[in-house]
Design a protein around this motif. Sequence first.
Motif, PDB file in Angstrom:
ATOM      1  N   HIS A  85      20.940   7.087  -9.522  1.00 11.66           N
ATOM      2  CA  HIS A  85      19.618   6.468  -9.699  1.00 11.66           C
ATOM      3  C   HIS A  85      19.132   5.816  -8.412  1.00 11.66           C
ATOM      4  CE1 HIS A  85      20.792   2.146  -9.809  1.00 11.66           C
ATOM      5  NE2 HIS A  85      21.962   2.646 -10.130  1.00 11.66           N
ATOM      6  N   GLU A  86      20.034   5.157  -7.678  1.00 14.11           N
ATOM      7  CA  GLU A  86      19.610   4.443  -6.463  1.00 14.11           C
ATOM      8  C   GLU A  86      19.289   5.416  -5.331  1.00 14.11           C
ATOM      9  OE1 GLU A  86      23.673   5.493  -5.442  1.00 14.11           O
ATOM     10  OE2 GLU A  86      22.674   4.899  -7.297  1.00 14.11           O
ATOM     11  N   GLY A  87      20.035   6.527  -5.264  1.00 13.77           N
ATOM     12  CA  GLY A  87      19.758   7.522  -4.235  1.00 13.77           C
ATOM     13  C   GLY A  87      18.418   8.209  -4.453  1.00 13.77           C
ATOM     14  N   ARG A  88      18.123   8.552  -5.713  1.00 16.80           N
ATOM     15  CA  ARG A  88      16.834   9.181  -6.001  1.00 16.80           C
ATOM     16  C   ARG A  88      15.681   8.220  -5.737  1.00 16.80           C
ATOM     17  NH1 ARG A  88      20.007  10.954 -10.368  1.00 16.80           N
ATOM     18  NH2 ARG A  88      19.194   9.248 -11.644  1.00 16.80           N
ATOM     19  N   THR A  89      15.869   6.951  -6.087  1.00 11.03           N
ATOM     20  CA  THR A  89      14.815   5.961  -5.859  1.00 11.03           C
ATOM     21  C   THR A  89      14.538   5.801  -4.372  1.00 11.03           C
ATOM     22  OG1 THR A  89      15.507   4.776  -7.863  1.00 11.03           O
ATOM     23  CG2 THR A  89      14.121   3.580  -6.302  1.00 11.03           C
ATOM     24  N   LEU A  90      15.591   5.713  -3.574  1.00 10.72           N
ATOM     25  CA  LEU A  90      15.424   5.587  -2.124  1.00 10.72           C
ATOM     26  C   LEU A  90      14.774   6.845  -1.547  1.00 10.72           C
ATOM     27  CD1 LEU A  90      15.880   4.000   0.471  1.00 10.72           C
ATOM     28  CD2 LEU A  90      18.207   4.925   0.567  1.00 10.72           C
ATOM     29  N   ALA A  91      15.190   8.010  -2.041  1.00 14.35           N
ATOM     30  CA  ALA A  91      14.623   9.266  -1.538  1.00 14.35           C
ATOM     31  C   ALA A  91      13.127   9.342  -1.818  1.00 14.35           C
ATOM     32  CB  ALA A  91      15.346  10.447  -2.174  1.00 14.35           C
ATOM     33  N   VAL A  92      12.709   8.958  -3.023  1.00  8.09           N
ATOM     34  CA  VAL A  92      11.283   8.997  -3.361  1.00  8.09           C
ATOM     35  C   VAL A  92      10.500   8.011  -2.496  1.00  8.09           C
ATOM     36  CG1 VAL A  92       9.614   8.499  -5.185  1.00  8.09           C
ATOM     37  CG2 VAL A  92      11.650   9.831  -5.703  1.00  8.09           C
ATOM     38  N   ALA A  93      11.071   6.836  -2.238  1.00 11.36           N
ATOM     39  CA  ALA A  93      10.394   5.852  -1.384  1.00 11.36           C
ATOM     40  C   ALA A  93      10.230   6.388   0.039  1.00 11.36           C
ATOM     41  CB  ALA A  93      11.187   4.544  -1.371  1.00 11.36           C
ATOM     42  N   ILE A  94      11.255   7.037   0.567  1.00  6.79           N
ATOM     43  CA  ILE A  94      11.161   7.606   1.919  1.00  6.79           C
ATOM     44  C   ILE A  94      10.135   8.731   1.960  1.00  6.79           C
ATOM     45  CG2 ILE A  94      12.443   8.908   3.661  1.00  6.79           C
ATOM     46  CD1 ILE A  94      14.936   7.334   2.844  1.00  6.79           C
ATOM     47  N   LEU A  95      10.126   9.585   0.940  1.00  5.59           N
ATOM     48  CA  LEU A  95       9.147  10.678   0.902  1.00  5.59           C
ATOM     49  C   LEU A  95       7.719  10.134   0.883  1.00  5.59           C
ATOM     50  CD1 LEU A  95      10.876  13.053  -1.694  1.00  5.59           C
ATOM     51  CD2 LEU A  95      10.605  13.455   0.765  1.00  5.59           C
TER      52      LEU A  95
ATOM     53  N   GLY B 265       7.859  -0.990   3.812  1.00  3.81           N
ATOM     54  CA  GLY B 265       8.434  -2.110   3.074  1.00  3.81           C
ATOM     55  C   GLY B 265       9.046  -1.656   1.762  1.00  3.81           C
ATOM     56  N   VAL B 266       8.445  -0.629   1.125  1.00  6.49           N
ATOM     57  CA  VAL B 266       9.012  -0.079  -0.104  1.00  6.49           C
ATOM     58  C   VAL B 266      10.363   0.562   0.183  1.00  6.49           C
ATOM     59  CG1 VAL B 266       8.671   1.618  -1.935  1.00  6.49           C
ATOM     60  CG2 VAL B 266       6.732   0.275  -1.113  1.00  6.49           C
ATOM     61  N   VAL B 267      10.486   1.244   1.328  1.00  2.00           N
ATOM     62  CA  VAL B 267      11.771   1.851   1.702  1.00  2.00           C
ATOM     63  C   VAL B 267      12.827   0.771   1.879  1.00  2.00           C
ATOM     64  CG1 VAL B 267      12.960   3.255   3.420  1.00  2.00           C
ATOM     65  CG2 VAL B 267      10.603   3.807   2.774  1.00  2.00           C
ATOM     66  N   ALA B 268      12.437  -0.324   2.555  1.00  2.00           N
ATOM     67  CA  ALA B 268      13.392  -1.415   2.770  1.00  2.00           C
ATOM     68  C   ALA B 268      13.848  -2.017   1.445  1.00  2.00           C
ATOM     69  CB  ALA B 268      12.744  -2.495   3.645  1.00  2.00           C
ATOM     70  N   LEU B 269      12.922  -2.192   0.522  1.00  2.00           N
ATOM     71  CA  LEU B 269      13.308  -2.769  -0.775  1.00  2.00           C
ATOM     72  C   LEU B 269      14.082  -1.762  -1.615  1.00  2.00           C
ATOM     73  CD1 LEU B 269      12.877  -5.612  -1.930  1.00  2.00           C
ATOM     74  CD2 LEU B 269      11.585  -5.103   0.139  1.00  2.00           C
ATOM     75  N   ALA B 270      13.838  -0.466  -1.434  1.00  2.00           N
ATOM     76  CA  ALA B 270      14.643   0.532  -2.134  1.00  2.00           C
ATOM     77  C   ALA B 270      16.084   0.486  -1.633  1.00  2.00           C
ATOM     78  CB  ALA B 270      14.053   1.927  -1.926  1.00  2.00           C
ATOM     79  N   ALA B 271      16.275   0.250  -0.332  1.00  2.00           N
ATOM     80  CA  ALA B 271      17.629   0.083   0.203  1.00  2.00           C
ATOM     81  C   ALA B 271      18.259  -1.202  -0.339  1.00  2.00           C
ATOM     82  CB  ALA B 271      17.579   0.057   1.726  1.00  2.00           C
TER      83      ALA B 271
ATOM     84  N   PRO C 110       0.833  -1.210   0.000  1.00  2.00           N
ATOM     85  CA  PRO C 110       0.000   0.000   0.000  1.00  2.00           C
ATOM     86  C   PRO C 110       0.864   1.255   0.000  1.00  2.00           C
ATOM     87  CG  PRO C 110       0.043  -0.978   2.186  1.00  2.00           C
ATOM     88  CD  PRO C 110       0.730  -1.958   1.267  1.00  2.00           C
ATOM     89  N   TYR C 111       0.244   2.370  -0.397  1.00  2.00           N
ATOM     90  CA  TYR C 111       0.988   3.632  -0.415  1.00  2.00           C
ATOM     91  C   TYR C 111       1.450   3.979   1.004  1.00  2.00           C
ATOM     92  CZ  TYR C 111       2.028   8.590  -0.552  1.00  2.00           C
ATOM     93  OH  TYR C 111       2.660   9.797  -0.413  1.00  2.00           O
ATOM     94  N   GLY C 112       2.707   4.428   1.108  1.00  3.65           N
ATOM     95  CA  GLY C 112       3.258   4.817   2.400  1.00  3.65           C
ATOM     96  C   GLY C 112       3.916   3.683   3.162  1.00  3.65           C
ATOM     97  N   SER C 113       3.995   2.491   2.567  1.00  3.68           N
ATOM     98  CA  SER C 113       4.568   1.336   3.255  1.00  3.68           C
ATOM     99  C   SER C 113       6.078   1.500   3.426  1.00  3.68           C
ATOM    100  CB  SER C 113       4.278   0.060   2.458  1.00  3.68           C
ATOM    101  OG  SER C 113       4.998  -1.028   2.976  1.00  3.68           O
TER     102      SER C 113
END
Length: 565
Positions: free
Chosen positions: A508-518, A416-422, A411-414
């Motif tokens: 690319h990986e830093g931006r992806t992680l940043a968007v997931a955290i936001l 888990g997405v941050v963990a997988l972005a890391a 779901p949005y805001g999970s």
Amino acid sequence: MRSLGFDVRVAPGPGDTAALLAAVPADRRVAVVDPRFVGHVHSLRLGLTDPRFPAAAVPGALTAQPAARAALARAVAGAPTPDAAADALDADGTAVHRPELGSLVAAVPDDPQSRKETRDAVEAVDDEAVRLKSAVKARDGFFTTFCISPYSRYLARWCARRGLTPNQVTTASLVTALVAAGCAATGTRGGYVAAGLLLLFSFVLDCADGQLARYSLQYSTLGAWLDATFDRAKEYAYYAGLALGAIRGGDDVWALALGAMVLQTCRHVVDFSFNEANHDATANTSPTAALSDKLDAKGWTVWVRRMIVLPIGERWAMIAVLTALTTPRIVFYALLVGCAFAACYTTAGRLLRSVTRRARRTDRAAQALADLADSGPLAQGVARAVRKGWSAPVLAVIGAAALLGTVLSAPYGSWGVVALAAFYALFSGLAVAAPLKGALDWLVPPVFRAAEYLTVLVLAARADAPHALPAAFGLVAAVAYHHYDTVYRIRGGTGAPPAWLVRTIGGHEGRTLAVAILAAVLSPAGFTLALTVLAVAIALVVLVESVRFWVSSGAPAVHDEGEAA
């Protein structure tokens, strides 16, 4: 010679040539022409005015740009004729470009009879017709070849005779496309019809700028970059115009517009990465490539294969016609289906070539792929810590698939997405820990592009905020500009953007992680605002550095023939 921009000085004897050359300022191009020369003016133009080569020659004429002036001075000192001087330059280690003249004539006849025969040969060929024909790109799509180039070449000549430059025509093409996007944004049938017509005219100008460059030999690194980046700006601005027009009609197609931009950009990255990986590979043979050559030997298969990859001419024609006759949603459906089929076709062919060929890739190719990967501080830190290589494309696919699977299912805001972005950042670093010289390592950059862009798209769609998808569109457009800019710096022989720029925008990986955290810490409205701020910040940093570089780089002149896609 004067019509070609040269000041003419006559050397009384062979020994006086060096003195005349020495009197010319060192920062100017010079030419040495045998007074007995007989030939077409366009032969001299091809041999003496092309800015891409430090030294060039045709029979009876030789030129040198400032970089080759010292070598030319040594050559003419011991050579009685321009042809002998050209051979001396080659022997001295300075490569002399000798253009293909085809039916054009350039000769130094020794006797009256030979001179008459040469003059007759000159009279038998219309060099203006040859010049106009050679202004058209040798390899192009069906629509461009048969529907645009037959008359756009005359537009290019008209521009040349009025002193217009290719860059001015390129800019006119951009302005026309932006006006077309504005018409599409009105959301009215009249606006859509006008948008389709203007988009087609923008494409005519887009063809004419390259033809003008070839017609007048006005090649430049800046021009190649403008032509390439403006093509993307025009197309993606038009997508945004269609999405805005659809909103006015009560239909939200921003997700489709962003999906079309992601798909088209990833297609280009596949092309760029594959070409860079095999640009200077040795023992570069493949049964698949041999089969492709056999198919190209049959005329009809050439055009079919060029059309099914949906090159820019066919693509823009389809967009223009569908815009005028249907709705933005149908335009984007057609784009997604057509580009997806083309992407599958071209990628499958490149995969077959890669697994069946025996090629040794160079350090230059590995560096180009590393630059295209756009790895930021996180991935680079992992790569430095590990210093051990595994299967780069497998690691990249594992990281990207795990991330996208979670983004699509959570779901949005999970968190888990941050963990997988890391996790994705970790595997991205592992993928680039060793030089990218494997048979399929060219897949790494497009996999990274797909992971980053699709993560932004899906999170924005899941946010379900009024302006989240337009903000995501702006962010992906800004990042895509950076990736195209990287490609054309490499193609121009100037290397990748500076390391500080990549670090500043995160990789690319830093931006992806940043968007997931936001997405995890902000409300949908806050996430939309954050995407907008991020898009503006990245666009400003990238654009300022890009413009500064291309205006002041001093890179050698090039002429890019463009991508079929």
